[in-house]
Design an enzyme around this catalytic site. Structure first.
Site, PDB file in Angstrom:
ATOM      1  N   LYS A  44       0.856  -1.193   0.000  1.00 56.32           N
ATOM      2  CA  LYS A  44       0.000   0.000   0.000  1.00 56.32           C
ATOM      3  C   LYS A  44       0.890   1.240   0.000  1.00 56.32           C
ATOM      4  CE  LYS A  44      -3.404   2.936   0.696  1.00 56.32           C
ATOM      5  NZ  LYS A  44      -4.304   3.298  -0.430  1.00 56.32           N
ATOM      6  N   SER A  69     -12.620   6.476  -1.553  1.00 54.81           N
ATOM      7  CA  SER A  69     -11.810   7.615  -1.139  1.00 54.81           C
ATOM      8  C   SER A  69     -11.146   7.220   0.177  1.00 54.81           C
ATOM      9  CB  SER A  69     -12.667   8.869  -0.961  1.00 54.81           C
ATOM     10  OG  SER A  69     -11.824   9.959  -0.600  1.00 54.81           O
ATOM     11  N   MET A  70     -10.170   6.321   0.067  1.00 50.41           N
ATOM     12  CA  MET A  70      -9.535   5.756   1.264  1.00 50.41           C
ATOM     13  C   MET A  70      -8.741   6.815   2.028  1.00 50.41           C
ATOM     14  SD  MET A  70     -10.763   2.821   0.921  1.00 50.41           S
ATOM     15  CE  MET A  70      -9.981   1.952   2.256  1.00 50.41           C
ATOM     16  N   GLY A  71      -8.057   7.695   1.299  1.00 47.17           N
ATOM     17  CA  GLY A  71      -7.287   8.757   1.952  1.00 47.17           C
ATOM     18  C   GLY A  71      -5.958   8.291   2.507  1.00 47.17           C
ATOM     19  N   CYS A 127      -2.479   9.954  -6.448  1.00 41.05           N
ATOM     20  CA  CYS A 127      -3.536   9.738  -5.445  1.00 41.05           C
ATOM     21  C   CYS A 127      -4.573  10.864  -5.538  1.00 41.05           C
ATOM     22  CB  CYS A 127      -2.994   9.681  -4.014  1.00 41.05           C
ATOM     23  SG  CYS A 127      -4.362   9.548  -2.831  1.00 41.05           S
ATOM     24  N   LYS A 161       3.464   5.745 -10.692  1.00 40.97           N
ATOM     25  CA  LYS A 161       2.048   5.408 -10.890  1.00 40.97           C
ATOM     26  C   LYS A 161       1.352   6.651 -11.411  1.00 40.97           C
ATOM     27  CE  LYS A 161      -1.717   2.744  -9.883  1.00 40.97           C
ATOM     28  NZ  LYS A 161      -1.892   2.101  -8.565  1.00 40.97           N
ATOM     29  N   GLY A 246      -6.263  -1.477 -14.130  1.00 36.47           N
ATOM     30  CA  GLY A 246      -7.601  -0.917 -14.326  1.00 36.47           C
ATOM     31  C   GLY A 246      -8.547  -1.945 -14.919  1.00 36.47           C
ATOM     32  N   GLY A 247      -9.363  -2.553 -14.086  1.00 36.84           N
ATOM     33  CA  GLY A 247     -10.403  -3.449 -14.590  1.00 36.84           C
ATOM     34  C   GLY A 247      -9.940  -4.827 -14.976  1.00 36.84           C
ATOM     35  N   THR A 269      -9.464  -3.898  -7.713  1.00 34.02           N
ATOM     36  CA  THR A 269     -10.829  -4.137  -7.230  1.00 34.02           C
ATOM     37  C   THR A 269     -11.173  -5.628  -7.174  1.00 34.02           C
ATOM     38  OG1 THR A 269     -11.578  -1.983  -8.029  1.00 34.02           O
ATOM     39  CG2 THR A 269     -13.282  -3.608  -7.576  1.00 34.02           C
TER      40      THR A 269
HETATM   41  O1  RRO Z   1      -5.604   5.753  -0.493  1.00 32.36           O
HETATM   42  C1  RRO Z   1      -6.297   6.197  -1.432  1.00 32.36           C
HETATM   43  O2  RRO Z   1      -7.329   6.842  -1.255  1.00 32.36           O
HETATM   44  C2  RRO Z   1      -5.907   5.995  -2.833  1.00 32.36           C
HETATM   45  C3  RRO Z   1      -4.631   6.193  -3.328  1.00 32.36           C
HETATM   46 BR1  RRO Z   1      -3.191   6.594  -2.241  1.00 32.36          BR
HETATM   47  C4  RRO Z   1      -4.395   6.083  -4.719  1.00 32.36           C
HETATM   48  O3  RRO Z   1      -3.298   6.271  -5.241  1.00 32.36           O
HETATM   49  N1  RRO Z   1      -5.448   5.799  -5.516  1.00 32.36           N
HETATM   50  C5  RRO Z   1      -6.666   5.609  -5.033  1.00 32.36           C
HETATM   51  O4  RRO Z   1      -7.580   5.342  -5.818  1.00 32.36           O
HETATM   52  N2  RRO Z   1      -6.902   5.710  -3.687  1.00 32.36           N
END
Ligand code: RRO
Length: 308
Positions: A44, A69-71, A127, A161, A246-247, A269
């Site tokens: 991660k 939206s993990m952040g 991100c 990335k 992607g997909g 995913t």
């Molecule tokens: O952690 C996230 O919200 C996140 C990151 Br760092 C990223 O590069 N891409 C994404 O879709 N979510």
């Protein structure tokens, strides 16, 4: 058929590995990847200091993918520096994903991972989910500046990335910046940033952070990923490897990225929604498909897109 491949001259036993993001944050998750058929162990994205990430709900599975939206929830880069030596027992490449909140953060972390057990470094320029922080890859001046700073810190293969691009001028501009530096690979694409999914029943967004705006993932974005991989494959020298992302859910999806020119594919995913067995399944499906088309190995099919 032989599914082995190379990224930046590093050998991968198969074409399919995990993407940074799902189920690769904790040490337990990383050991699970080590024991799986994922061709590598990708971590991660990390930051200087540990983060809890954005408030929940922050991930929603959708009919053909997900929005999140993990952040940037992660243990902080020092934790990964400690964990990585315990992952070398699996004898597969280890890729450290680094996502500083500034160029200085990226310099500090790239410097540290240059002395680590990682085999490759993937620096995240895309991100979309940290409130107030733009996606670096959409700011070409900052992208150039960041690459100048992080590509002179050591000899481990370093890649970035990228976000999705939607215009040939952008593909060319980014390719020309990359060519100025010893970038060894790109991973294309990240989630499509700042999309909005609305539940008409509740009249609300399906996730909480950023007023519901989040990164779109999964099958929805495969045509965009394929286009980005194919465009960059045309524009970049062969010495720069490309991870398609992607997909990817099936061997057929992986094959489409192979035709577009990807050197390997990363799965996000599908791995989130299923489990580590997805790497075995996708690998078997790709092997069957290649055999049915009489391709003996990855190189034989790579870039074999037939234009109409
Ligand atoms: O952690 C996230 O919200 C996140 C990151 Br760092 C990223 O590069 N891409 C994404 O879709 N979510």
């Amino acid at each position: 058929p032989n599914l082995s491949t190379k990224i930046a001259d590093v050998n991968f036993d198969s074409y399919i590995l995990n993407a940074s993001g799902p189920r690769c944050t904790t040490e337990t998750e990383l050991h699970n990847l080590g024991q799986s058929d994922s061709a590598a162990i990708m971590t991660k994205s990390c930051t200087l200091v540990a983060r809890e990430g954005n408030p929940e709900p922050r991930y929603k599975a959708l009919p053909q993918g997900s929005i999140q939206s993990m952040g940037l929830p992660n243990l902080g880069y020092k934790a990964y520096l400690e964990i990585l030596p315990r992952l070398t027992q699996y004898n597969k490449p280890i890729i450290a994903s680094i996502s500083g909140l500034s160029i200085n953060d990226n310099v500090e972390m790239v410097r540290a991972f240059q002395q680590s057990a990682a085999d490759l470094l993937e620096v995240n320029f895309s991100c979309p989910n940290v409130p107030g922080k733009p996606q670096l890859g959409y700011d070409f001046e900052q992208t150039d500046k960041a690459l100048a700073a992080i590509t002179k810190l050591g000899d481990k293969p370093l890649g970035i990335k990228l976000p999705a691009y939607f215009d040939f001028n952008h593909f060319e501009t980014v390719a020309n910046i990359l060519k100025k530096y010893p970038v060894k690979f790109i991973s294309s694409i990240n989630s499509i940033g700042n999309t909005l999914v609305i539940d008409p029943e509740t009249q609300s967004p399906v996730i909480k952070p950023k007023a519901g705006f989040g990164g779109l993932c999964g099958s929805y974005i495969k045509p965009i990923g394929l286009a980005n991989v194919n465009a960059f494959r045309e524009l970049l020298p062969k010495e720069i490897s490309i991870f398609g992302v992607g997909g990817v859910y099936t061997g057929t999806d992986a094959f489409e990225y192979l035709l577009a020119g990807a050197d390997a594919v990363q799965v996000a995913t599908c791995y989130q929604e299923q489990d580590v067995n997805c790497f075995t399944r996708i690998k078997n499906e790709l092997a069957q498909l290649l055999a049915s088309k009489n391709y003996q190995n990855i190189d034989a099919a790579k870039g074999q897109l037939q234009l109409l």
